[in-house]
Enzyme design. Structure first.
Site, PDB file in Angstrom:
ATOM      1  N   ASP A   1      24.957-113.623 -58.436  1.00  0.00           N
ATOM      2  CA  ASP A   1      25.401-114.911 -58.431  1.00  0.00           C
ATOM      3  C   ASP A   1      24.298-115.844 -59.179  1.00  0.00           C
ATOM      4  OD1 ASP A   1      23.208-115.279 -56.744  1.00  0.00           O
ATOM      5  OD2 ASP A   1      24.565-116.155 -55.239  1.00  0.00           O
ATOM      6  N   HIS A   2      24.688-117.001 -59.227  1.00  0.00           N
ATOM      7  CA  HIS A   2      23.563-117.929 -59.981  1.00  0.00           C
ATOM      8  C   HIS A   2      22.300-117.870 -59.478  1.00  0.00           C
ATOM      9  CE1 HIS A   2      24.932-120.094 -56.342  1.00  0.00           C
ATOM     10  NE2 HIS A   2      23.931-120.851 -56.400  1.00  0.00           N
TER      11      HIS A   2
ATOM     12  N   CYS B   1      21.008-111.914 -55.245  1.00  0.00           N
ATOM     13  CA  CYS B   1      21.716-113.082 -54.926  1.00  0.00           C
ATOM     14  C   CYS B   1      20.350-113.739 -54.415  1.00  0.00           C
ATOM     15  CB  CYS B   1      23.047-113.352 -53.783  1.00  0.00           C
ATOM     16  SG  CYS B   1      22.603-112.600 -52.278  1.00  0.00           S
ATOM     17  N   GLY B   2      20.563-114.920 -53.518  1.00  0.00           N
ATOM     18  CA  GLY B   2      19.249-115.508 -53.212  1.00  0.00           C
ATOM     19  C   GLY B   2      18.512-114.675 -52.185  1.00  0.00           C
TER      20      GLY B   2
ATOM     21  N   GLY C   1      20.053-111.653 -50.954  1.00  0.00           N
ATOM     22  CA  GLY C   1      20.724-110.164 -50.760  1.00  0.00           C
ATOM     23  C   GLY C   1      21.540-110.097 -49.427  1.00  0.00           C
TER      24      GLY C   1
ATOM     25  N   GLY D   1      24.416-112.063 -48.339  1.00  0.00           N
ATOM     26  CA  GLY D   1      25.796-112.516 -48.421  1.00  0.00           C
ATOM     27  C   GLY D   1      26.261-111.184 -49.334  1.00  0.00           C
TER      28      GLY D   1
ATOM     29  N   ASN E   1      21.292 -92.232 -45.653  1.00  0.00           N
ATOM     30  CA  ASN E   1      22.610 -92.849 -45.531  1.00  0.00           C
ATOM     31  C   ASN E   1      23.434 -92.699 -46.819  1.00  0.00           C
ATOM     32  OD1 ASN E   1      20.359 -94.931 -44.369  1.00  0.00           O
ATOM     33  ND2 ASN E   1      21.841 -94.282 -42.915  1.00  0.00           N
TER      34      ASN E   1
ATOM     35  N   ARG F   1      22.654 -82.824 -41.419  1.00  0.00           N
ATOM     36  CA  ARG F   1      23.009 -83.790 -40.396  1.00  0.00           C
ATOM     37  C   ARG F   1      23.308 -85.184 -41.027  1.00  0.00           C
ATOM     38  NH1 ARG F   1      17.682 -83.458 -40.998  1.00  0.00           N
ATOM     39  NH2 ARG F   1      16.285 -85.158 -40.651  1.00  0.00           N
ATOM     40  N   HIS F   2      22.740 -85.339 -42.079  1.00  0.00           N
ATOM     41  CA  HIS F   2      22.969 -86.588 -42.961  1.00  0.00           C
ATOM     42  C   HIS F   2      24.358 -86.704 -43.436  1.00  0.00           C
ATOM     43  CE1 HIS F   2      18.655 -87.701 -41.991  1.00  0.00           C
ATOM     44  NE2 HIS F   2      18.366 -86.683 -42.493  1.00  0.00           N
TER      45      HIS F   2
ATOM     46  N   ARG G   1      27.054 -87.214 -40.826  1.00  0.00           N
ATOM     47  CA  ARG G   1      26.799 -88.736 -40.514  1.00  0.00           C
ATOM     48  C   ARG G   1      27.557 -89.494 -41.497  1.00  0.00           C
ATOM     49  NH1 ARG G   1      20.743 -88.025 -38.452  1.00  0.00           N
ATOM     50  NH2 ARG G   1      21.251 -86.913 -36.427  1.00  0.00           N
TER      51      ARG G   1
HETATM   52  C1  RB5 Z   1      23.158-119.328 -52.900  1.00  0.00           C
HETATM   53  O1  RB5 Z   1      22.632-120.583 -52.756  1.00  0.00           O
HETATM   54  C2  RB5 Z   1      22.902-118.445 -51.728  1.00  0.00           C
HETATM   55  O2  RB5 Z   1      23.488-118.880 -50.656  1.00  0.00           O
HETATM   56  C3  RB5 Z   1      23.124-117.133 -52.131  1.00  0.00           C
HETATM   57  O3  RB5 Z   1      22.631-116.637 -53.317  1.00  0.00           O
HETATM   58  C4  RB5 Z   1      22.888-115.603 -51.225  1.00  0.00           C
HETATM   59  O4  RB5 Z   1      21.701-115.910 -50.926  1.00  0.00           O
HETATM   60  C5  RB5 Z   1      23.786-115.766 -50.036  1.00  0.00           C
HETATM   61  O5  RB5 Z   1      23.456-114.714 -49.244  1.00  0.00           O
END
Ligand code: RB5
Length: 165
Positions: free
Chosen positions: A8-9, A64-65, A67, A69, A98, A136-137, A140
């Site tokens: 994302d940004h 992302c910010g 990881g 989300g 895993n 075993r892995h 699972r």
């Molecule tokens: C964006 O501001 C932020 O919420 C997103 O990048 C991320 O960290 C979400 O989990």
């Protein structure tokens, strides 16, 4: 093996730096974003997770910010096994035990050198389930697949397909 990357940004500039740093070793397919503009991470995570889940010979990196989300969303996709990485031990064990196929990393809390090390470890470590001592892995991870088949309604795929950029 095919490698996908997306952000994302918050992870956009890190994605560009990482691609340049690892250029000689890995050619990533960049699933976006391609310009630095505010973007909702669920749209990006679902796109990469669907792509990686559909190709058993692939691994993905989501930035992302934090990881977090990205990992929450990616793990909604059957066949996606996403992990938040901020530690080399987890980078290694999540692959070995895993068969994690998506690494989610926080651009706001992880220095570039650490990101490079985490990604390199993740991409270079094999799942032990393909070896005799790792049976075993394998068992699972097969149990995870059975849980997905039992609990994920087919309608989820229609829902995923409705999500557009
Ligand atoms: C964006 O501001 C932020 O919420 C997103 O990048 C991320 O960290 C979400 O989990």
């Amino acid at each position: 093996m095919k490698y996908y990357i997306a952000s994302d940004h918050a992870g956009f500039h890190l994605k560009n730096r990482l691609r340049i740093t690892l250029k000689k070793k890995y050619e990533f397919v960049d699933l976006g974003i391609h310009i630095a503009e505010r973007t909702d991470y669920p749209k990006i995570a679902i796109k990469l997770a669907k792509t990686v889940a559909a190709d058993k010979n692939s691994l993905g990196i989501l930035l992302c910010g934090t990881g977090v989300g990205m990992a929450i969303v990616a793990n909604k996709v059957p066949g996606a096994r996403a992990v938040v990485l901020n530690d080399g031990f987890i980078a290694k064990l999540s692959r070995q035990h895993n068969n994690a196929n998506i690494a989610c990393i926080g651009a706001r809390n992880t220095p570039d050198q650490t990101v490079k090390d985490l990604v390199t470890t993740f991409l270079e470590t094999d799942f032990l389930g393909h070896k005799k001592e790792g049976e075993r892995h394998k068992k699972r991870v097969e149990q995870i697949k059975k849980i997905e088949e039992k609990h994920f309604d087919k309608k989820i795929f229609n829902w995923i397909d409705r999500i557009k950029d």
